[in-house]
Motif scaffolding. Structure first.
Motif, PDB file in Angstrom:
ATOM      1  N   GLN A   1     -74.741   1.140  18.671  1.00  0.00           N
ATOM      2  CA  GLN A   1     -73.840   1.294  17.525  1.00  0.00           C
ATOM      3  C   GLN A   1     -74.611   1.239  16.207  1.00  0.00           C
ATOM      4  OE1 GLN A   1     -70.716  -1.604  17.774  1.00  0.00           O
ATOM      5  NE2 GLN A   1     -69.996  -0.869  19.790  1.00  0.00           N
ATOM      6  N   VAL A   2     -75.582   0.341  16.129  1.00  0.00           N
ATOM      7  CA  VAL A   2     -76.386   0.221  14.900  1.00  0.00           C
ATOM      8  C   VAL A   2     -77.166   1.514  14.662  1.00  0.00           C
ATOM      9  CG1 VAL A   2     -78.309  -1.005  13.832  1.00  0.00           C
ATOM     10  CG2 VAL A   2     -76.495  -2.288  15.009  1.00  0.00           C
ATOM     11  N   ARG A   3     -77.773   2.055  15.729  1.00  0.00           N
ATOM     12  CA  ARG A   3     -78.563   3.274  15.575  1.00  0.00           C
ATOM     13  C   ARG A   3     -77.692   4.474  15.220  1.00  0.00           C
ATOM     14  NH1 ARG A   3     -82.392   2.248  20.903  1.00  0.00           N
ATOM     15  NH2 ARG A   3     -83.730   0.615  19.926  1.00  0.00           N
ATOM     16  N   MET A   4     -76.488   4.502  15.710  1.00  0.00           N
ATOM     17  CA  MET A   4     -75.588   5.600  15.371  1.00  0.00           C
ATOM     18  C   MET A   4     -75.170   5.521  13.907  1.00  0.00           C
ATOM     19  SD  MET A   4     -73.143   5.801  18.732  1.00  0.00           S
ATOM     20  CE  MET A   4     -72.089   6.977  17.899  1.00  0.00           C
ATOM     21  N   ALA A   5     -75.046   4.294  13.363  1.00  0.00           N
ATOM     22  CA  ALA A   5     -74.662   4.138  11.950  1.00  0.00           C
ATOM     23  C   ALA A   5     -75.813   4.486  11.017  1.00  0.00           C
ATOM     24  CB  ALA A   5     -74.211   2.697  11.705  1.00  0.00           C
ATOM     25  N   GLU A   6     -77.076   4.475  11.567  1.00  0.00           N
ATOM     26  CA  GLU A   6     -78.278   4.750  10.770  1.00  0.00           C
ATOM     27  C   GLU A   6     -78.361   3.784   9.575  1.00  0.00           C
ATOM     28  OE1 GLU A   6     -78.033   8.883   9.922  1.00  0.00           O
ATOM     29  OE2 GLU A   6     -78.595   9.509  11.965  1.00  0.00           O
ATOM     30  N   ASN A   7     -78.422   4.307   8.350  1.00  0.00           N
ATOM     31  CA  ASN A   7     -78.534   3.427   7.166  1.00  0.00           C
ATOM     32  C   ASN A   7     -77.237   3.371   6.382  1.00  0.00           C
ATOM     33  OD1 ASN A   7     -81.232   2.731   7.618  1.00  0.00           O
ATOM     34  ND2 ASN A   7     -81.954   4.645   6.646  1.00  0.00           N
ATOM     35  N   ASP A   8     -76.154   3.826   7.010  1.00  0.00           N
ATOM     36  CA  ASP A   8     -74.862   3.797   6.326  1.00  0.00           C
ATOM     37  C   ASP A   8     -74.338   2.364   6.329  1.00  0.00           C
ATOM     38  OD1 ASP A   8     -72.398   4.151   5.270  1.00  0.00           O
ATOM     39  OD2 ASP A   8     -71.846   5.852   6.551  1.00  0.00           O
ATOM     40  N   THR A   9     -74.322   1.760   5.109  1.00  0.00           N
ATOM     41  CA  THR A   9     -73.940   0.337   4.991  1.00  0.00           C
ATOM     42  C   THR A   9     -72.497   0.127   5.403  1.00  0.00           C
ATOM     43  OG1 THR A   9     -75.514   0.101   3.170  1.00  0.00           O
ATOM     44  CG2 THR A   9     -73.879  -1.626   3.429  1.00  0.00           C
ATOM     45  N   GLU A  10     -71.614   1.029   4.977  1.00  0.00           N
ATOM     46  CA  GLU A  10     -70.200   0.851   5.283  1.00  0.00           C
ATOM     47  C   GLU A  10     -69.955   0.923   6.789  1.00  0.00           C
ATOM     48  OE1 GLU A  10     -67.986   3.639   3.119  1.00  0.00           O
ATOM     49  OE2 GLU A  10     -68.439   2.783   1.140  1.00  0.00           O
ATOM     50  N   ARG A  11     -70.573   1.872   7.531  1.00  0.00           N
ATOM     51  CA  ARG A  11     -70.386   1.979   8.983  1.00  0.00           C
ATOM     52  C   ARG A  11     -70.964   0.761   9.679  1.00  0.00           C
ATOM     53  NH1 ARG A  11     -72.401   7.660  11.087  1.00  0.00           N
ATOM     54  NH2 ARG A  11     -71.654   6.683  13.028  1.00  0.00           N
ATOM     55  N   LEU A  12     -72.105   0.213   9.171  1.00  0.00           N
ATOM     56  CA  LEU A  12     -72.694  -0.976   9.787  1.00  0.00           C
ATOM     57  C   LEU A  12     -71.778  -2.180   9.630  1.00  0.00           C
ATOM     58  CD1 LEU A  12     -76.433  -0.569   8.697  1.00  0.00           C
ATOM     59  CD2 LEU A  12     -75.540  -0.449  11.026  1.00  0.00           C
ATOM     60  N   GLU A  13     -71.141  -2.296   8.428  1.00  0.00           N
ATOM     61  CA  GLU A  13     -70.284  -3.476   8.209  1.00  0.00           C
ATOM     62  C   GLU A  13     -69.016  -3.426   9.064  1.00  0.00           C
ATOM     63  OE1 GLU A  13     -69.601  -3.677   4.039  1.00  0.00           O
ATOM     64  OE2 GLU A  13     -71.395  -4.882   3.674  1.00  0.00           O
ATOM     65  N   LYS A  14     -68.676  -2.243   9.594  1.00  0.00           N
ATOM     66  CA  LYS A  14     -67.500  -2.150  10.473  1.00  0.00           C
ATOM     67  C   LYS A  14     -67.802  -2.633  11.878  1.00  0.00           C
ATOM     68  CE  LYS A  14     -65.335   1.670   7.998  1.00  0.00           C
ATOM     69  NZ  LYS A  14     -64.872   3.070   8.071  1.00  0.00           N
TER      70      LYS A  14
ATOM     71  N   VAL B   1     -80.157  -6.598  12.109  1.00  0.00           N
ATOM     72  CA  VAL B   1     -80.615  -5.531  13.019  1.00  0.00           C
ATOM     73  C   VAL B   1     -81.887  -5.953  13.715  1.00  0.00           C
ATOM     74  CG1 VAL B   1     -81.508  -3.177  13.101  1.00  0.00           C
ATOM     75  CG2 VAL B   1     -79.500  -3.697  11.720  1.00  0.00           C
ATOM     76  N   SER B   2     -82.822  -6.595  12.965  1.00  0.00           N
ATOM     77  CA  SER B   2     -84.071  -7.067  13.572  1.00  0.00           C
ATOM     78  C   SER B   2     -83.797  -8.139  14.606  1.00  0.00           C
ATOM     79  CB  SER B   2     -84.989  -7.606  12.475  1.00  0.00           C
ATOM     80  OG  SER B   2     -86.182  -8.122  13.033  1.00  0.00           O
ATOM     81  N   SER B   3     -82.803  -8.994  14.341  1.00  0.00           N
ATOM     82  CA  SER B   3     -82.438 -10.045  15.313  1.00  0.00           C
ATOM     83  C   SER B   3     -81.877  -9.433  16.606  1.00  0.00           C
ATOM     84  CB  SER B   3     -81.419 -10.991  14.662  1.00  0.00           C
ATOM     85  OG  SER B   3     -80.981 -11.938  15.605  1.00  0.00           O
TER      86      SER B   3
ATOM     87  N   ARG C   1     -77.225  -7.553   0.233  1.00  0.00           N
ATOM     88  CA  ARG C   1     -76.498  -7.069   1.411  1.00  0.00           C
ATOM     89  C   ARG C   1     -77.404  -6.244   2.318  1.00  0.00           C
ATOM     90  NH1 ARG C   1     -71.560  -3.043   0.456  1.00  0.00           N
ATOM     91  NH2 ARG C   1     -73.343  -1.755  -0.183  1.00  0.00           N
ATOM     92  N   ARG C   2     -78.261  -5.390   1.714  1.00  0.00           N
ATOM     93  CA  ARG C   2     -79.161  -4.572   2.507  1.00  0.00           C
ATOM     94  C   ARG C   2     -80.168  -5.429   3.241  1.00  0.00           C
ATOM     95  NH1 ARG C   2     -78.825  -0.007   4.964  1.00  0.00           N
ATOM     96  NH2 ARG C   2     -79.760  -1.225   6.596  1.00  0.00           N
ATOM     97  N   PHE C   3     -80.654  -6.468   2.583  1.00  0.00           N
ATOM     98  CA  PHE C   3     -81.624  -7.380   3.202  1.00  0.00           C
ATOM     99  C   PHE C   3     -80.986  -8.117   4.390  1.00  0.00           C
ATOM    100  CE2 PHE C   3     -83.455 -11.648   3.558  1.00  0.00           C
ATOM    101  CZ  PHE C   3     -84.778 -11.348   3.812  1.00  0.00           C
ATOM    102  N   GLU C   4     -79.764  -8.556   4.212  1.00  0.00           N
ATOM    103  CA  GLU C   4     -79.099  -9.311   5.282  1.00  0.00           C
ATOM    104  C   GLU C   4     -78.821  -8.399   6.479  1.00  0.00           C
ATOM    105  OE1 GLU C   4     -77.633 -12.578   7.243  1.00  0.00           O
ATOM    106  OE2 GLU C   4     -78.757 -12.464   5.349  1.00  0.00           O
ATOM    107  N   ILE C   5     -78.454  -7.158   6.201  1.00  0.00           N
ATOM    108  CA  ILE C   5     -78.195  -6.209   7.302  1.00  0.00           C
ATOM    109  C   ILE C   5     -79.476  -5.941   8.072  1.00  0.00           C
ATOM    110  CG2 ILE C   5     -77.621  -3.792   7.775  1.00  0.00           C
ATOM    111  CD1 ILE C   5     -75.519  -3.990   5.561  1.00  0.00           C
ATOM    112  N   ASP C   6     -80.579  -5.743   7.359  1.00  0.00           N
ATOM    113  CA  ASP C   6     -81.846  -5.493   8.055  1.00  0.00           C
ATOM    114  C   ASP C   6     -82.246  -6.686   8.894  1.00  0.00           C
ATOM    115  OD1 ASP C   6     -81.906  -3.022   6.916  1.00  0.00           O
ATOM    116  OD2 ASP C   6     -83.217  -3.625   5.227  1.00  0.00           O
ATOM    117  N   ARG C   7     -81.944  -7.882   8.383  1.00  0.00           N
ATOM    118  CA  ARG C   7     -82.272  -9.092   9.145  1.00  0.00           C
ATOM    119  C   ARG C   7     -81.473  -9.157  10.442  1.00  0.00           C
ATOM    120  NH1 ARG C   7     -80.365 -13.845  10.254  1.00  0.00           N
ATOM    121  NH2 ARG C   7     -78.461 -13.415   9.092  1.00  0.00           N
TER     122      ARG C   7
END
Length: 733
Positions: A289-302, A362-364, A354-360
């Protein structure tokens, strides 16, 4: 409540059935007499046979007599089985041997063919041979087509003992008494003494047969069990030695402890592997799901994991408030205002957080997925090693169990055989079935067959019903008209009257009525006269056409006698013989026929000849010579002129015309007549003939006054005519 019309209809149907039987009484009585005669001949020529009966009580031996036991054992097939044994060939052969039937009484069973000739026996022998030949044809065709049947088989002929045994089995009858343990054994023979001794001997032979069965079965069982026990002993010893050798070679002393621990470890490893696989699958789905959202912040937050993160939730709330603040400030300040610049800087900082927290996160997720995959692989290898060890140990233990089970089963079978041998030796002399004779066969004093009274009664009943059935069948095939009721029901026409058939060769219908005016036959014509006078509402028909469906139905005699009855009523009657093809009226009345209707219609004379009948108030226009074209003459204008001339001079004018079914003359004459009378000969005119004639008359709108049923048997006449007949019979007396 019952409808009275139903009772009336039932009564009419019943009377119709009785009438059919009365009409066909000759056939009914003849068939009954023939069948009864055949029954009498067959009954009194049949050789009488005698039946002797004996009764035995049969029960299974359960260590205690069933008469003394408090329990009832239900065995529906036990007595049936015993009945089959009683009728078996072995029992019959014992009877033959014990009574010396094949030597001492051989001549009784094998008759000498030099006795006298018997017609009944000859017929029976022929019928029996015919039945056997027919059955052999069917069975022979099957045997010939069977591939397993050899081309030729030499069958040894039956011995005298076997032939006599078959004869005894044919006359033997075994019937269990219902709801009891008693069996009735009966034997039928033409000699009462033979019947009695065979019935008694069958009981003894049956007892001997049961004892033989028991002894032969016990001896064979004991021999078989002894041999089998020796084989099982050898197998038991061999299997025990093999088990000990296997345990020593594979060190199976501690195998049971190891088998207890390994399944627990295998179960634990399997559970852990299942959990690892589930965890890996969840992380794999989340990572996809994360890879499908790519870098779209809104899709990742869903994604649920991102949506439920507390830090991201706090940042979203702060970012939301910053966006609202910018919107409010934009209403007051411009884009380069310091307040607006400070608000947008705050918004940018929140987006970077927000971008930093999302990357964190995804890495986890990626790190967790790698650990889950490694854990799953390790558990898989550990589980495979444990399974291999378990399978190797199970294989050895399974082989051990099989060998141990073989030893145990051999030991149990050997012990069972030893016990059975001991029990068989003790119970060898006991009977499995107890048999008591409760009634010996007595010498029959009267034959059992044939039952003369029953046969005669059955022959009488069969003959009666066969005769009645044949009578109804012939009645069903009969399509002729026989009664006035039949004419009225089928065609709806009025029956003006019925004329009884005149019996006696010396009586002539043409003169009988004139000479016997008080006879029932004359009264029948008076009834027709009355019906004719009342056939129309205002005045009776003056010109009447009388015809029939075919020749020889009595229309000419009906015309003459009806004219005489009308003349008796002081009416002037003219008969015109319109049958220009086969005229008979002149010969019946004794009038010359050289001049008549045909001559007048042809124009050869100016006035038609009207002749007065001597001694009668009747006039006649004879037919005259037979012309070549009668139908054209009858349809000419001179025929109408003749009627215009004679009608005022006479009260009634009667046409004697040809049959309507053969020619069209009657159809031509019907237009001159006020009405038409159809003469039907009972038992001769068919329904189809009358139906065709009526159709022709209806097609030209001819008026049908009614039907005269001629030559009716006395039994078929209506009830009111019986009364008149009886009345005039008394007057004649």
């Amino acid at each position: 409540m019952n409808n009275p019309d139903e009772f009336e209809e039932y009564d009419v149907d019943l009377r119709s059935y009785l009438k059919i039987i009365r009409d066909r009484w000759v056939i009914t009585v003849s068939v009954m007499a023939v069948i009864l005669l055949i029954t009498i001949i067959a009954t009194y020529t049949t050789t009488p046979i005698y039946t002797a009966q004996s009764q035995v009580l049969v029960e299974r031996n359960r260590g205690k007599s069933a008469l003394e036991s408090n329990y009832y054992y239900y065995e529906p097939d036990f007595l049936e089985t015993q009945s089959v044994i009683i009728k078996s060939e072995n029992v019959a052969l014992k009877v033959v041997k014990n009574l010396q039937l094949a030597t001492k009484y051989k001549r009784y069973f094998f008759k000498d063919n030099s006795e006298g000739f018997s017609l009944v026996g000859f017929i029976r022998e022929k019928i029996s041979s015919l039945v056997k030949s027919i059955s052999s044809l069917g069975s022979g065709s099957q045997k010939e087509g069977s591939p397993d049947t050899p081309d030729s088989i030499d069958f040894e002929p039956k011995s005298d003992e076997e032939v006599i045994a078959d004869i005894i089995r044919g006359g033997l009858n075994v019937v269990p008494v219902r709801n009891t343990k008693v069996v009735t054994i009966s034997y039928t023979d033409k000699d009462p003494a033979i019947a009695r001794i065979v019935a008694d001997e069958v009981v003894k032979a049956y007892m001997d047969e049961m004892l033989d069965i028991k002894l032969s079965t016990s001896s064979y069982s004991l021999k078989w069990m002894t041999e089998k026990a020796g084989e099982e002993r050898d197998k038991l010893e061999r299997s025990e030695r093999e088990l000990q050798h296997f345990m020593r070679e594979n060190d199976l002393v501690t195998v049971e402890n190891r088998l207890t621990v390994l399944p627990q470890k295998l179960s634990e490893f399997g559970s852990q592997q299942s959990k690892a696989e589930a965890e890996k699958k969840e992380l794999q789905d989340l990572l996809d799901q994360v890879r499908m959202a790519e870098n779209d912040t809104e899709r990742l937050e869903k994604i649920p994991l991102f949506a439920s993160d507390t830090v991201l939730k706090n940042i979203r709330e702060r970012l939301y408030k910053a966006n609202q603040n910018i919107q409010e400030l934009s209403k007051k300040y411009g884009r380069k205002h310091p307040v607006m610049i400070r608000a947008k800087d705050e918004q940018r900082i929140l987006k970077e957080e927000r971008r930093f927290e999302i990357d964190r996160i995804v890495s986890s997720i990626e790190n967790s997925y790698g650990l889950a995959a490694s854990k799953e692989e390790n558990l898989h290898e550990l589980l495979g090693t444990t399974k291999g060890e378990m399978l190797d140990l199970n294989e050895k233990f399974m082989q051990y169990s099989m060998m141990k089970r073989s030893v145990d089963s051999n030991r149990v079978l050997y012990d069972t055989l030893q016990t059975s041998i001991k029990e068989q030796g003790v119970t060898e002399q006991t009977q499995t079935v107890n048999i008591w004779v409760i009634k010996k066969a007595a010498l029959p004093l009267a034959p059992s067959k044939p039952n003369k009274k029953r046969n005669l009664l059955l022959g009488l009943i069969l003959g009666l019903f066969s005769g009645i059935g044949l009578a109804f069948f012939i009645e069903y095939l009969d399509n002729t008209l026989n009664s006035g009721r039949q004419v009225e029901e089928k065609f709806g026409l009025t029956v003006l009257g019925s004329i009884e058939e005149l019996k006696g060769k010396e009586n002539n219908i043409d003169t009988y009525v004139r000479n016997n005016l008080l006879s029932p036959l004359a009264e029948s014509y008076r009834l027709i006269r009355s019906a004719l006078l009342l056939s129309t509402a205002n005045h009776p028909p003056k010109v009447v056409l009388i015809t029939s469906m075919s020749s020889a139905e009595g229309k000419t005699a009906t015309v003459i006698n009806l004219a005489r009855m009308l003349a008796q009523d002081r009416k002037s009657v003219l008969i015109i013989d319109c049958d220009l093809r086969r005229p008979r009226m002149h010969s019946m009345l004794g009038i010359p026929n050289d001049k008549g209707l045909s001559v007048y219609l042809a124009g050869n004379i100016d006035e038609c000849t009207v002749l007065k009948i001597p001694d009668e108030e009747i006039s006649l226009v004879p037919a005259g010579p037979i012309p070549p074209d009668p139908a054209e003459l009858l349809g000419s204008s001179r025929m109408q002129a003749l009627l215009d001339e004679v009608t005022p001079k006479f009260d009634f004018v009667l046409f004697d015309s040809p049959p309507v079914g053969a020619v069209t003359d009657s159809l031509t004459l019907s237009r001159y007549a006020d009405g038409t009378i159809l003469v039907v000969k009972a038992g001769s005119t068919t329904i189809e003939m009358l139906e065709g004639g009526i159709k022709k008359m209806n097609d030209i709108n001819a008026r049908i006054l009614g039907v005269v049923l001629n030559r009716v048997k006395k039994i078929e006449q209506d009830s009111y005519q019986y009364g008149y007949g009886a009345y005039y019979d008394r007057d004649n007396d």
